[in-house]
Design a protein around this motif. Sequence first.
Motif, short mmCIF file in Angstrom:
data_model
loop_
_atom_site.label_atom_id
_atom_site.label_comp_id
_atom_site.label_asym_id
_atom_site.label_seq_id
_atom_site.Cartn_x
_atom_site.Cartn_y
_atom_site.Cartn_z
N GLU A 86 0.80 -1.34 -0.03
CA GLU A 86 0.02 -0.11 0.15
C GLU A 86 0.95 1.29 -0.02
OE1 GLU A 86 -2.23 -3.15 1.41
OE2 GLU A 86 -0.37 -2.52 2.01
N GLN A 102 -0.12 6.97 1.36
CA GLN A 102 -1.57 7.77 1.40
C GLN A 102 -2.55 6.75 1.82
OE1 GLN A 102 -2.20 11.02 1.59
NE2 GLN A 102 -4.18 10.61 2.14
N GLU A 103 -2.42 5.44 1.15
CA GLU A 103 -3.50 4.45 1.60
C GLU A 103 -3.54 3.87 3.07
OE1 GLU A 103 -3.90 2.01 -2.68
OE2 GLU A 103 -2.31 1.72 -1.45
#
Length: 104
Positions: free
Chosen positions: A42, A45-46
């Motif tokens: 990921e 930001q995720e």
Amino acid sequence: MICLTRLNGEPFALNPDLIERVEAHPDTVISLNDNVRFLVRESLQEVLVAIRDYRADVLATAYAMDRGTHPRPLVSVLAEDPHDCDPTGDGEHAVLPFPHREER
């Protein structure tokens, strides 16, 4: 817990309260309070969105429980010993709402 994916594709859950920092260079590296590090697929930001969503869900659940509007869990575990951790006396373990209190 937030669900993340290791670089090898293996999913795992992580307690976001243990995260000290998240870095992206170019892979995302999550460092925990005890210096354990995880490389995840990921993006930075995720991961931040997953942490924010987790914390928002905790607050929303606490608010609903305090108001008595939180539904009983869909999945409950039957107790082998009906007197063990069974505050309702109905043979099921469940999340109980907070007692209702007057608004301040």
